[in-house]
Design a protein around this motif. Structure first.
Motif, PDB file in Angstrom:
ATOM      1  N   LYS A 147       0.776  -1.201  -0.027  1.00 47.02           N
ATOM      2  CA  LYS A 147      -0.028  -0.005  -0.184  1.00 47.02           C
ATOM      3  C   LYS A 147       0.866   1.389  -0.098  1.00 47.02           C
ATOM      4  O   LYS A 147       0.487   2.256  -0.722  1.00 47.02           O
ATOM      5  CB  LYS A 147      -1.015  -0.103   1.117  1.00 47.02           C
ATOM      6  CG  LYS A 147      -1.712   1.161   1.363  1.00 47.02           C
ATOM      7  CD  LYS A 147      -2.846   0.929   2.455  1.00 47.02           C
ATOM      8  CE  LYS A 147      -3.643   2.207   2.754  1.00 47.02           C
ATOM      9  NZ  LYS A 147      -4.547   1.935   4.058  1.00 47.02           N
ATOM     10  N   TYR A 148       1.907   1.164   0.710  1.00 46.41           N
ATOM     11  CA  TYR A 148       2.760   2.311   1.061  1.00 46.41           C
ATOM     12  C   TYR A 148       4.263   2.273   0.367  1.00 46.41           C
ATOM     13  O   TYR A 148       5.003   3.064   0.368  1.00 46.41           O
ATOM     14  CB  TYR A 148       2.960   2.627   2.396  1.00 46.41           C
ATOM     15  CG  TYR A 148       1.559   2.888   3.180  1.00 46.41           C
ATOM     16  CD1 TYR A 148       1.048   4.470   2.933  1.00 46.41           C
ATOM     17  CD2 TYR A 148       1.014   2.085   4.112  1.00 46.41           C
ATOM     18  CE1 TYR A 148      -0.019   4.708   3.798  1.00 46.41           C
ATOM     19  CE2 TYR A 148      -0.045   2.269   4.579  1.00 46.41           C
ATOM     20  CZ  TYR A 148      -0.869   3.728   4.385  1.00 46.41           C
ATOM     21  OH  TYR A 148      -1.904   3.951   5.005  1.00 46.41           O
ATOM     22  N   ASN A 149       4.261   1.313  -0.462  1.00 46.96           N
ATOM     23  CA  ASN A 149       5.668   0.941  -1.268  1.00 46.96           C
ATOM     24  C   ASN A 149       6.921   0.920  -0.343  1.00 46.96           C
ATOM     25  O   ASN A 149       7.658   1.871  -0.445  1.00 46.96           O
ATOM     26  CB  ASN A 149       5.606   2.130  -2.115  1.00 46.96           C
ATOM     27  CG  ASN A 149       6.800   1.932  -3.382  1.00 46.96           C
ATOM     28  OD1 ASN A 149       7.166   1.003  -3.643  1.00 46.96           O
ATOM     29  ND2 ASN A 149       7.471   2.924  -3.824  1.00 46.96           N
ATOM     30  N   LEU A 150       6.834   0.051   0.664  1.00 45.55           N
ATOM     31  CA  LEU A 150       7.834  -0.025   1.398  1.00 45.55           C
ATOM     32  C   LEU A 150       8.466  -1.218   1.271  1.00 45.55           C
ATOM     33  O   LEU A 150       8.084  -2.289   0.697  1.00 45.55           O
ATOM     34  CB  LEU A 150       7.184   0.085   2.945  1.00 45.55           C
ATOM     35  CG  LEU A 150       6.425   1.143   3.243  1.00 45.55           C
ATOM     36  CD1 LEU A 150       5.712   0.974   4.646  1.00 45.55           C
ATOM     37  CD2 LEU A 150       7.094   2.593   3.269  1.00 45.55           C
ATOM     38  N   VAL A 151       9.963  -1.308   1.797  1.00 40.68           N
ATOM     39  CA  VAL A 151      10.766  -2.675   1.631  1.00 40.68           C
ATOM     40  C   VAL A 151      10.450  -3.362   3.075  1.00 40.68           C
ATOM     41  O   VAL A 151      10.431  -2.620   4.120  1.00 40.68           O
ATOM     42  CB  VAL A 151      12.151  -2.408   1.507  1.00 40.68           C
ATOM     43  CG1 VAL A 151      13.295  -3.492   1.492  1.00 40.68           C
ATOM     44  CG2 VAL A 151      12.281  -1.504   0.071  1.00 40.68           C
ATOM     45  N   VAL A 152      10.194  -4.560   3.059  1.00 37.63           N
ATOM     46  CA  VAL A 152      10.300  -5.320   4.120  1.00 37.63           C
ATOM     47  C   VAL A 152      11.604  -6.134   4.374  1.00 37.63           C
ATOM     48  O   VAL A 152      11.736  -7.160   3.673  1.00 37.63           O
ATOM     49  CB  VAL A 152       9.040  -6.415   4.055  1.00 37.63           C
ATOM     50  CG1 VAL A 152       9.064  -7.236   5.570  1.00 37.63           C
ATOM     51  CG2 VAL A 152       7.678  -5.454   3.891  1.00 37.63           C
ATOM     52  N   ILE A 153      12.281  -5.844   5.416  1.00 35.64           N
ATOM     53  CA  ILE A 153      13.295  -6.618   5.607  1.00 35.64           C
ATOM     54  C   ILE A 153      13.094  -7.220   7.164  1.00 35.64           C
ATOM     55  O   ILE A 153      12.753  -6.735   8.131  1.00 35.64           O
ATOM     56  CB  ILE A 153      14.586  -5.535   6.177  1.00 35.64           C
ATOM     57  CG1 ILE A 153      14.816  -4.915   4.861  1.00 35.64           C
ATOM     58  CG2 ILE A 153      15.885  -6.507   6.669  1.00 35.64           C
ATOM     59  CD1 ILE A 153      15.886  -3.743   5.276  1.00 35.64           C
ATOM     60  N   GLU A 154      12.927  -8.630   7.200  1.00 37.43           N
ATOM     61  CA  GLU A 154      12.651  -9.530   8.046  1.00 37.43           C
ATOM     62  C   GLU A 154      13.843  -9.960   9.019  1.00 37.43           C
ATOM     63  O   GLU A 154      14.977 -10.408   8.535  1.00 37.43           O
ATOM     64  CB  GLU A 154      12.114 -11.147   7.817  1.00 37.43           C
ATOM     65  CG  GLU A 154      10.800 -10.745   7.124  1.00 37.43           C
ATOM     66  CD  GLU A 154      10.225 -12.125   6.677  1.00 37.43           C
ATOM     67  OE1 GLU A 154      10.419 -13.036   7.428  1.00 37.43           O
ATOM     68  OE2 GLU A 154       9.825 -12.584   5.597  1.00 37.43           O
ATOM     69  N   ASP A 155      13.906  -9.394  10.299  1.00 34.25           N
ATOM     70  CA  ASP A 155      14.792  -9.856  11.319  1.00 34.25           C
ATOM     71  C   ASP A 155      14.363 -11.158  11.661  1.00 34.25           C
ATOM     72  O   ASP A 155      13.621 -11.101  12.875  1.00 34.25           O
ATOM     73  CB  ASP A 155      14.939  -8.813  12.274  1.00 34.25           C
ATOM     74  CG  ASP A 155      16.164  -9.123  13.280  1.00 34.25           C
ATOM     75  OD1 ASP A 155      16.598 -10.267  13.356  1.00 34.25           O
ATOM     76  OD2 ASP A 155      16.645  -8.101  14.058  1.00 34.25           O
ATOM     77  N   ALA A 156      15.195 -12.124  11.155  1.00 35.09           N
ATOM     78  CA  ALA A 156      14.613 -13.624  11.513  1.00 35.09           C
ATOM     79  C   ALA A 156      15.691 -14.289  12.426  1.00 35.09           C
ATOM     80  O   ALA A 156      16.033 -15.347  12.270  1.00 35.09           O
ATOM     81  CB  ALA A 156      14.330 -14.399  10.396  1.00 35.09           C
TER      82      ALA A 156
END
Length: 385
Positions: A147-156
């Motif tokens: 929706k907001y054109n964001l990058v998702v970086i999972e801290d796993a």
């Protein structure tokens, strides 16, 4: 109760691991050799990602992900306060601004509703943390990212081997970081990795971890000969060694067994504590399968005659190596100096006052587990008759 101290976490190293490291020490490459590529492939294959880039530690890997995502001065990145400081520090390294969203009081993971409240025109990325090994609510987070054109970086860092709706964590978002510190699911001594399906991110990460240098003729502006290389931006020396990678490749072959043992310990703890009114066992979303890096017991303080500090100290006296995960990042002195305020994230701050981490690692024997259970019962008081 116990004669020896039981830590909250510990590596599990066997003779095969030792032999793998010795082979490297007797070979030609100690760093930046073929073992790096082999380890990267093994992790990528395990989680179902196209690419993996190994780093010297998990913090360096997160820094690399923030660089690859293009985070820079003026950009905001939203993450959780219930995590180790590295989840936020990686944003500061790039000149970005950390924005903390509160947690869901049931899962202890970042709350998607509060994420959306914190999004502004400057928001560039979201770093959800899979606390204790339980995946965050990725569907909701991905919807916000779209929706907001964001990058998702999972801290796993806690979640190697965890699944979300039947799929392994590691190939579900733009980038995912795993840590190989000795208390994690597998270890390389120190080490971390980014997995991704994005070739552009992969290329940036490879170059970022080695001073911004490339030897790829397709990327270079000139070529003086076969010795030539170019430094094209300011990168870092974040390379993993072949020694570490060989250990990691050996360790990952045993990962599923390690996770199964953690689940056995979880089941024993849950059975022992589920009906004790003074404590609350961990909650797991029905569509996730946690890899259980930590077992976090919540204390119902209104039903205890002792404080959390007293519980901690008494268990330590009994040689039970409990810990607390985590001090909310926004309350740490450095972040206070940056202007973050205590009282601004009520769910996270309340949780911090109530939780304690019990020992959980694959080498624990049944007697170790029983010792923890009996010690907890002794300290918090017996179940009311």
């Amino acid at each position: 109760m116990r004669d020896t101290y039981l830590p909250y976490g510990k590596q599990c190293i066997d003779e095969n691991d030792i032999a793998a490291v010795v082979d490297i020490l007797r070979g030609d490459y100690l760093t930046t050799g073929p073992s790096i590529v082999n380890f990267e492939k093994s992790v990528a294959n395990y989680v179902g990602a196209k690419y993996a880039v190994a780093f010297s530690n998990g913090t360096a890997a997160l820094h690399g992900a923030c660089y690859a995502a293009g985070i820079t001065e003026g950009d905001e990145v939203i993450t959780t306060p219930i995590t180790f400081a590295a989840s936020a520090n990686c944003v500061l390294y790039q000149g970005g601004t950390v924005v903390f969203a509160d947690i869901d009081s049931q899962t202890y993971n970042i709350c998607p509703t509060d994420i959306e409240k914190k999004i502004t025109s400057n928001t560039k990325a979201i770093i959800p943390v899979h606390f204790t090994g339980q995946p965050a609510q990725l569907d909701e987070i991905h919807a916000l990212a779209k929706k907001y054109n964001l990058v998702v970086i999972e801290d796993a860092a806690h979640a190697l081997g965890a699944t979300y709706k039947g799929e392994k964590v590691g190939a579900l978002s733009d980038m995912t970081m795993f840590s190989f510190h000795p208390v994690k699911h597998i270890t390389t001594g120190e080490g971390g990795i980014i997995t991704t399906n994005n070739k552009e991110y992969y290329d940036k990460l490879i170059q970022f971890r080695s001073h911004g240098i490339t030897r790829d003729p397709a990327l270079m502006k000139g070529n003086h000969g076969p010795w030539y290389y170019e430094m094209q931006f300011l990168g870092y020396n974040y390379r993993m060694t072949d020694i570490q990678a060989a250990l990691g490749s050996s360790q990952i072959t045993k990962l599923d067994g390690f996770i199964n043992r953690r689940k056995e310990i979880l089941a024993e703890y849950n059975e022992a504590f589920v009906h004790i009114p003074q404590v609350q066992i961990p909650y797991q979303l029905p569509y996730t399968d946690s890899s259980w890096h930590l077992y976090v017991l919540k204390l119902n303080l209104d039903q205890l005659t002792v404080s959390r500090k007293e519980v901690f100290e008494e268990l330590q006296k009994l040689n039970i190596g409990v810990n607390v995960h985590y001090i909310p990042v926004h309350t740490l002195p450095y972040y206070q100096q940056l202007g973050y305020k205590k009282g601004s994230l009520q769910n996270a701050e309340k949780l911090y006052e109530e939780i304690i981490s019990l020992p959980m690692f694959p080498l624990m024997q049944d007697q170790d587990v029983n010792d923890v259970i009996e010690a907890v019962k002794l300290v918090i008081g017996k179940v009311k008759k």
